[in-house]
Design a protein around this motif. Structure first.
Motif: not given
Length: 627
Positions: A4, A6, A156
Motif C-alpha cells: 500500500k 500514497t 492512496e
C-alpha cells in the motif's frame, strides 16, 4: 506481493481538480484509455518486428466491455503489459511528477483541453467517471508476475498480485453514481465512433448480427442466415494512411461518404502527405458550397496518430479553408491542448502555411489541366479562391493565375485577361480602368443593357464574399476602379471627354428639376438633369457607389455601422435629351406635368424593384387612366 502506498503529491489532492475541470468533457476518458491500450499494442508489435519479442503476437484486438449490473467498464489489450515496478513508475510517479506545476498553472483553466494529456494525466481521466479504478496486468517480459493496482480516487493506492495469465493490461472502471449514463451500449458506441473510428488496432465492442448467404431454396433463390460476429468499430487503415498511388477516385468518394453520409459528392480533393519539417497526412475535400457559411464550417476533423481530437481546427487550417471537409492527422500538433496554445505553436503555423500552399498548387494544376472543367466548377470553388486571396497574401500571389472573373454573357477571364479585354474601351478620362459589375443580373438588367449598348462589359459579382473581393481588386490592380452597373447612368459610370451635351437651356433644366422634385416629394432623392443618349430611359434612379458599398459592409458587420444607420439616399438622373422630357416641358397644365413626372419616376423605381405597396397600387391605377 502486497503493497500500500500514497502517491507523492505535495499539494492539494489532484483528483477533485481533475473532476472539477473536466466534468463538461468527461466522455474523453474512453478515448484516453483506448488510446493507451492501442499504444501498448503497437509497442509490442514494434518489439516483435525488431526481434526483441519472440513470443506469438496472437490476437491483438483491444476490447471495450461494460457490465450494467456490476457498474463497470473494462478496456483490455494484449499489448506490452506492466510489471509491479513499472506500475509504480508510470502510474504513480510519472503521471504526477508535474502535479504541483499542474495545480498552479491550471487552477484557472476553463477548457478541458488545457489539461488532459498535458502532464501525463490521460489515464487519470478515468476518475472523472469512476469511484475506483483497477489495473490487472502481465508484462511481456519473461518470468514477469501479474500485478494488480487499485485506487479509489484518493492519493492512496494498493498493489497486489494479479491473476492475469496472458500478456497485456485490463483497466476496470467502477462507475460512480453521477456517471451511470455511460453504462449504456449506444452511448459507448457513439463515443467510440467519434474518437476511435480510425485507430490502427482493431477495437471490439460487443457483437453484432450480420446476414450471410446460406445456399438456395427450392426455387433457386438465395437464402440468408443470421450470424453473430465481433463488432469491430474501427477501420485500421483509413485512406489518409495510404499512398495516393494505391487509391482510386472511388476510394476517396467512399471515405467521404463514411465521414459525411448525408453530403453531396465533393468536387475534388487534395491528399496531404509530408514528413519534413513536420509530420502531416490527411485528405481535404472541396464540397459544393452553399451560401450559408456557418452550416459548412467545422467539417475538418483533426486526428493525432489516428485518434480523433477535435473538429475545431481554426488555428491549424487557414480561415478561408474552413469551408473544406476532410481529415488532418499530425502527431506534431500537441495532443489535447487549448486553442490559445495551438496558435503559439510553431508547428501549427508551419502546417497552416503548408496546407495553404498545397491548396493553391492543386487549384493551379486543375486550371492548367482542363480550363473548361475548371470554369464549370468555378461557381463552387470561386468562394474559396476569393476568400483566400482577401485573407492570405501568399495565396493571393498564386491565386491571380487561377482566379476567374465571370461576365453577364457567361464568359470567364483570368485577372490579366480581363484587364486586357476592357482596358481600351473602359478607361476613363483620368486613365482609370473601370470594371462594371452586377450583383443581381435580373434586377439590374436595364442598367446592364445600357452599359452593353456602349460596348461596356459587365461582371457578375453575386457571391456573399464579393463586396470584400471588389475592394481587394481595387487595392491590387493598378489604376483600376470597380463600379456597380446601377451606381449611375451609363454615360457617367465611365466618364469620357466626349459625353453627350444637355440640349435643354439652363432655365428649362431648372424647370424640369422643380417639376420632378415636386412630383417625388422626398428629400432622400436628389434630382439632377443631365445630357444623356436619347435612347436611355427618361429617368434613372441610382445609389452612389461609395454610399451603397458602405451600407453593404455595415450589413455584413464590416465595422461600418455608422453608414448602416443613415437613411438610403438616391440620385435621380433626368435625361434632358429624352422625348418624354420635351413633352413634359410642352405640357401647360401643372397637374398633368406632375402626373407625367411621377409616372416617369415610378417607372424608374419599378425597373429596380423599388416600387411597392401603396405607391405601386397608385402607379397601376395611373397607368390604366393614361391608357
Amino acid at each position: 506481493m502486497q503493497e500500500k502506498g500514497t502517491i507523492s503529491i505535495h499539494t492539494e489532492n489532484i483528483f477533485p481538480i481533475i473532476k472539477k475541470f473536466l466534468y463538461s468533457d468527461n466522455e474523453i476518458f474512453l478515448r484516453e484509455l483506448v488510446s493507451n491500450a492501442v499504444d501498448a499494442t503497437q509497442k509490442i508489435k514494434r518489439l516483435a518486428t525488431l526481434g526483441q519479442y519472440n513470443g506469438e503476437l496472437g490476437d491483438i484486438t483491444v476490447e471495450v466491455a461494460f457490465d450494467k449490473d456490476k457498474k463497470t467498464i473494462t478496456i483490455s489489450d494484449r499489448g506490452l503489459g506492466m510489471t509491479a515496478e513499472e506500475i509504480k513508475k508510470y502510474i504513480n510517479q510519472i503521471a504526477f511528477s508535474g502535479a504541483a506545476e499542474f495545480v498552479e498553472k491550471f487552477k484557472d483553466a476553463k477548457d478541458a483541453n488545457e489539461i488532459i494529456g498535458k502532464f501525463g494525466l490521460g489515464f487519470y481521466s478515468a476518475f472523472m467517471v469512476a469511484d475506483k479504478v483497477e489495473i490487472n496486468t502481465l508484462s511481456y517480459q519473461e518470468g514477469a508476475a501479474a500485478a494488480r493496482w487499485t485506487c479509489d480516487g484518493s492519493t492512496e493506492f494498493e498493489i497486489s498480485a494479479g491473476d492475469r495469465t496472458e500478456r497485456g493490461t485490463e483497466v476496470t472502471l467502477f462507475i460512480n453514481a453521477d456517471s451511470e449514463e455511460f453504462l449504456d451500449k449506444w452511448k459507448l458506441q457513439g463515443i467510440l465512433d467519434k474518437y476511435c473510428k480510425f485507430l490502427p488496432v482493431p477495437i471490439k465492442f460487443g457483437t453484432k448480427t450480420d446476414s450471410v448467404e446460406d445456399g438456395e431454396d427450392a426455387d433457386g433463390k438465395k437464402k440468408w442466415k443470421s450470424v453473430e460476429k465481433d463488432n469491430i468499430i474501427n477501420t485500421t487503415s483509413p485512406i489518409w494512411t495510404k499512398s495516393p498511388n494505391d487509391l482510386k477516385d472511388e476510394d476517396y468518394l467512399k471515405f467521404y461518404k463514411e465521414l459525411y453520409p448525408m453530403g453531396e459528392d465533393p468536387l475534388f480533393w487534395i491528399h496531404l502527405n509530408v514528413d519534413y519539417p513536420f509530420n502531416l497526412t490527411g485528405v481535404l475535400y472541396f464540397p459544393k458550397v452553399k451560401n450559408d457559411f456557418e452550416m459548412q464550417k467545422n467539417k475538418i476533423k483533426l486526428f493525432s496518430r489516428q485518434v480523433f481530437i477535435t473538429d475545431e481546427v481554426k488555428d491549424i487550417v487557414p480561415e478561408f479553408l474552413m469551408l473544406l471537409h476532410g481529415v488532418i492527422d499530425s502527431p506534431d500538433i500537441p495532443l489535447n491542448v487549448s486553442r490559445s496554445f495551438l496558435q503559439a505553436d510553431s508547428n501549427v503555423k508551419k502546417i497552416n502555411s503548408y496546407i495553404t500552399k498545397k491548396v493553391a498548387d492543386k487549384l493551379g494544376e486543375l486550371y492548367k489541366k482542363d480550363r473548361k472543367v475548371y470554369e464549370e466548377k468555378w461557381n463552387d470553388i470561386g468562394l474559396f479562391v476569393k476568400y483566400g486571396m482577401i485573407s492570405e497574401d501568399k495565396f493571393a500571389e498564386k491565386g491571380k493565375d487561377f482566379a476567374l472573373l465571370k461576365n453577364t454573357k457567361g464568359e470567364y477571364f483570368t485577372l490579366p485577361e480581363y484587364k486586357e479585354k476592357v482596358k481600351a474601351i473602359q478607361t476613363d478620362k483620368n486613365d482609370q480602368t473601370v470594371y462594371l459589375y452586377a450583383t443581381d443580373v435580373n434586377k439590374q438588367d436595364g442598367f446592364i443593357q445600357s452599359a452593353n449598348k456602349k460596348d461596356y462589359d459587365v461582371l457578375v459579382m453575386d457571391s456573399p464574399i464579393d463586396s470584400h473581393f471588389i475592394q481587394h481588386l481595387e487595392m491590387k490592380e493598378e489604376k483600376t476602379q470597380l463600379k456597380r452597373v446601377d451606381a449611375d447612368v451609363a454615360e457617367k459610370l465611365i466618364e469620357k471627354e466626349d459625353s453627350y451635351a444637355n440640349l435643354l437651356t439652363e432655365d428649362q433644366s431648372k424647370k424640369v428639376k422643380e417639376i420632378f422634385e415636386k412630383a417625388i416629394s422626398n428629400a432622400t432623392y436628389s434630382v439632377d438633369v443631365a445630357g444623356l443618349s436619347p435612347e436611355e430611359m427618361p429617368v434613372t434612379v441610382t445609389m452612389d457607389e461609395f454610399m451603397r458599398r458602405m451600407k453593404d459592409m455595415a450589413q455584413m458587420g464590416g465595422g461600418m455601422s455608422f453608414y448602416g444607420s443613415l437613411p438610403d439616399n438616391y440620385k435621380v438622373a433626368i435625361n434632358g435629351n429624352h422625348p418624354v422630357i420635351d413633352k413634359l416641358l410642352k405640357t401647360e397644365d401643372e397637374e398633368a406635368q406632375t402626373k407625367l413626372a411621377k409616372q416617369a419616376f415610378d417607372l424608374a423605381l419599378l425597373s429596380q424593384g423599388m416600387l411597392t405597396g401603396k405607391d405601386l397600387t397608385a402607379f397601376v391605377k395611373r397607368s390604366v387612366e393614361l391608357i
